[in-house]
Design a protein around this motif. Structure first.
Motif, PDB file in Angstrom:
ATOM      1  N   ASN A 157     -45.091   9.135  -5.049  1.00 26.60           N
ATOM      2  CA  ASN A 157     -46.234   9.245  -5.959  1.00 26.60           C
ATOM      3  C   ASN A 157     -46.000   8.438  -7.236  1.00 26.60           C
ATOM      4  O   ASN A 157     -46.633   7.411  -7.421  1.00 26.60           O
ATOM      5  CB  ASN A 157     -46.626  10.682  -6.254  1.00 26.60           C
ATOM      6  N   VAL A 158     -45.122   8.899  -8.143  1.00 28.77           N
ATOM      7  CA  VAL A 158     -44.762   8.060  -9.294  1.00 28.77           C
ATOM      8  C   VAL A 158     -43.269   8.175  -9.563  1.00 28.77           C
ATOM      9  O   VAL A 158     -42.663   9.238  -9.374  1.00 28.77           O
ATOM     10  CB  VAL A 158     -45.534   8.443 -10.582  1.00 28.77           C
ATOM     11  N   TRP A 159     -42.680   7.082  -9.996  1.00 31.27           N
ATOM     12  CA  TRP A 159     -41.346   7.133 -10.573  1.00 31.27           C
ATOM     13  C   TRP A 159     -41.395   8.034 -11.800  1.00 31.27           C
ATOM     14  O   TRP A 159     -42.449   8.165 -12.436  1.00 31.27           O
ATOM     15  CB  TRP A 159     -40.887   5.743 -11.011  1.00 31.27           C
ATOM     16  N   GLU A 160     -40.258   8.630 -12.168  1.00 33.80           N
ATOM     17  CA  GLU A 160     -40.228   9.560 -13.298  1.00 33.80           C
ATOM     18  C   GLU A 160     -39.116   9.187 -14.275  1.00 33.80           C
ATOM     19  O   GLU A 160     -37.940   9.094 -13.892  1.00 33.80           O
ATOM     20  CB  GLU A 160     -40.027  10.992 -12.795  1.00 33.80           C
ATOM     21  N   TRP A 161     -39.509   8.988 -15.532  1.00 29.96           N
ATOM     22  CA  TRP A 161     -38.526   8.727 -16.578  1.00 29.96           C
ATOM     23  C   TRP A 161     -37.558   9.890 -16.729  1.00 29.96           C
ATOM     24  O   TRP A 161     -37.959  11.058 -16.669  1.00 29.96           O
ATOM     25  CB  TRP A 161     -39.211   8.536 -17.928  1.00 29.96           C
ATOM     26  N   CYS A 162     -36.292   9.577 -16.951  1.00 26.35           N
ATOM     27  CA  CYS A 162     -35.279  10.564 -17.330  1.00 26.35           C
ATOM     28  C   CYS A 162     -34.783  10.242 -18.738  1.00 26.35           C
ATOM     29  O   CYS A 162     -35.068   9.179 -19.284  1.00 26.35           O
ATOM     30  CB  CYS A 162     -34.105  10.545 -16.344  1.00 26.35           C
ATOM     31  N   TRP A 163     -34.028  11.144 -19.316  1.00 29.22           N
ATOM     32  CA  TRP A 163     -33.528  10.968 -20.661  1.00 29.22           C
ATOM     33  C   TRP A 163     -32.513   9.841 -20.772  1.00 29.22           C
ATOM     34  O   TRP A 163     -32.495   9.084 -21.733  1.00 29.22           O
ATOM     35  CB  TRP A 163     -32.895  12.277 -21.156  1.00 29.22           C
ATOM     36  N   ASP A 164     -31.653   9.680 -19.783  1.00 28.08           N
ATOM     37  CA  ASP A 164     -30.422   8.910 -19.916  1.00 28.08           C
ATOM     38  C   ASP A 164     -30.609   7.402 -20.036  1.00 28.08           C
ATOM     39  O   ASP A 164     -31.506   6.814 -19.417  1.00 28.08           O
ATOM     40  CB  ASP A 164     -29.522   9.155 -18.689  1.00 28.08           C
ATOM     41  N   GLN A 165     -29.683   6.802 -20.783  1.00 29.32           N
ATOM     42  CA  GLN A 165     -29.518   5.363 -20.722  1.00 29.32           C
ATOM     43  C   GLN A 165     -28.848   5.002 -19.395  1.00 29.32           C
ATOM     44  O   GLN A 165     -28.012   5.752 -18.875  1.00 29.32           O
ATOM     45  CB  GLN A 165     -28.662   4.859 -21.882  1.00 29.32           C
ATOM     46  N   TYR A 166     -29.212   3.852 -18.846  1.00 28.11           N
ATOM     47  CA  TYR A 166     -28.676   3.444 -17.547  1.00 28.11           C
ATOM     48  C   TYR A 166     -27.221   3.019 -17.664  1.00 28.11           C
ATOM     49  O   TYR A 166     -26.353   3.509 -16.947  1.00 28.11           O
ATOM     50  CB  TYR A 166     -29.515   2.300 -16.987  1.00 28.11           C
ATOM     51  N   ASP A 167     -26.918   2.098 -18.548  1.00 28.84           N
ATOM     52  CA  ASP A 167     -25.559   1.638 -18.816  1.00 28.84           C
ATOM     53  C   ASP A 167     -25.604   0.907 -20.152  1.00 28.84           C
ATOM     54  O   ASP A 167     -25.968  -0.265 -20.212  1.00 28.84           O
ATOM     55  CB  ASP A 167     -25.063   0.708 -17.705  1.00 28.84           C
ATOM     56  N   ALA A 168     -25.263   1.624 -21.214  1.00 28.92           N
ATOM     57  CA  ALA A 168     -25.446   1.096 -22.565  1.00 28.92           C
ATOM     58  C   ALA A 168     -24.649  -0.182 -22.803  1.00 28.92           C
ATOM     59  O   ALA A 168     -25.087  -1.072 -23.529  1.00 28.92           O
ATOM     60  CB  ALA A 168     -25.064   2.158 -23.593  1.00 28.92           C
ATOM     61  N   LYS A 169     -23.470  -0.297 -22.180  1.00 26.94           N
ATOM     62  CA  LYS A 169     -22.625  -1.464 -22.400  1.00 26.94           C
ATOM     63  C   LYS A 169     -23.252  -2.735 -21.845  1.00 26.94           C
ATOM     64  O   LYS A 169     -23.101  -3.813 -22.412  1.00 26.94           O
ATOM     65  CB  LYS A 169     -21.248  -1.248 -21.773  1.00 26.94           C
ATOM     66  N   ILE A 170     -23.953  -2.614 -20.724  1.00 25.23           N
ATOM     67  CA  ILE A 170     -24.518  -3.793 -20.057  1.00 25.23           C
ATOM     68  C   ILE A 170     -26.011  -3.933 -20.319  1.00 25.23           C
ATOM     69  O   ILE A 170     -26.513  -5.035 -20.567  1.00 25.23           O
ATOM     70  CB  ILE A 170     -24.247  -3.733 -18.539  1.00 25.23           C
TER      71      ILE A 170
END
Length: 214
Positions: A157-170
């Motif tokens: 249906n839809v992708w859903e945002w989460c709180w987390d950063q994916y990989d802050a260093k990259i």
């Protein structure tokens, strides 16, 4: 809201071939993504056509989702979870607040799996709207079977945002979204599939659902 019991989940980043265990405290999670109806009831000036009110709201950025959570908390008389800097670039979460927030990536995956061990919690055509059955459009929430904990549309249906950063260093400020969508192939609709984008990004198959700490 559905009460999600405490437990543990293993997250995996296939890009760098690593995994890690995360303890998840009990929390509350909405049974469906935020709908257009709910979104415009809190943000009456939200742009876009106001039709199909029971479909998930889309074309919302991560920042839009954060703002909505705070406004929904205010509306319900709850303590806001997020403190946002004047320029909007810095967002801090108060995990002890009783208001609405985005789920963490670990919370989202744990709730999606609902005690199952597979990539998908059921036969995909039964539990999800995806590229193979959506007829090329977003669909009303709750139209497919829920998982074992009563959560609908965790896949597809839809992708859903989460709180987390994916990989802050990259990737810097890029945030995680999960779950697949109406436009996604079957392989993209799985409990462990991870995607990312800039927090200002929005598109017609990306939405969110709300959580609350206990």
């Amino acid at each position: 809201m559905v009460e999600i019991p405490a437990g543990e989940i293993t997250l995996r980043d296939d890009r760098i071939k690593t995994s890690w265990a995360v303890e998840v405290k009990s929390f509350w999670l909405a049974p469906v993504p935020v709908t257009k109806e709910l979104y415009v009831s809190i943000l009456p000036g939200a742009s876009g056509p106001i039709d199909d009110l029971q479909t998930p709201v889309v074309n919302v950025s991560w920042h839009d989702a954060i703002l909505f959570c705070n406004l929904l908390s205010q509306h319900a008389g709850l303590k806001e979870c997020y403190s946002v800097s004047n320029d909007g670039e810095s967002v801090v979460c108060n995990w002890g607040a009783n208001g609405y927030r985005l789920p963490t990536e670990a919370e989202w995956q744990y709730a999606c799996k609902a005690g199952t061990s597979g990539y998908q919690y059921g036969e995909l055509d039964e539990v999800a709207w995806y590229e193979g059955n959506s007829e090329g459009r977003v669909r009303e929430v709750g139209g497919k079977k829920p998982n074992a904990w009563g959560l609908h549309d965790m896949l597809g249906n839809v992708w859903e945002w989460c709180w987390d950063q994916y990989d802050a260093k990259i990737y810097g400020s890029y945030r995680v979204f999960r779950g697949g969508s109406w436009a996604e192939e079957a392989r993209g609709c799985g409990a462990t599939c991870r995607r990312r984008s800039h927090p200002t990004f929005s598109i017609d198959d990306l939405g969110f659902r709300v959580a609350r700490s206990q």
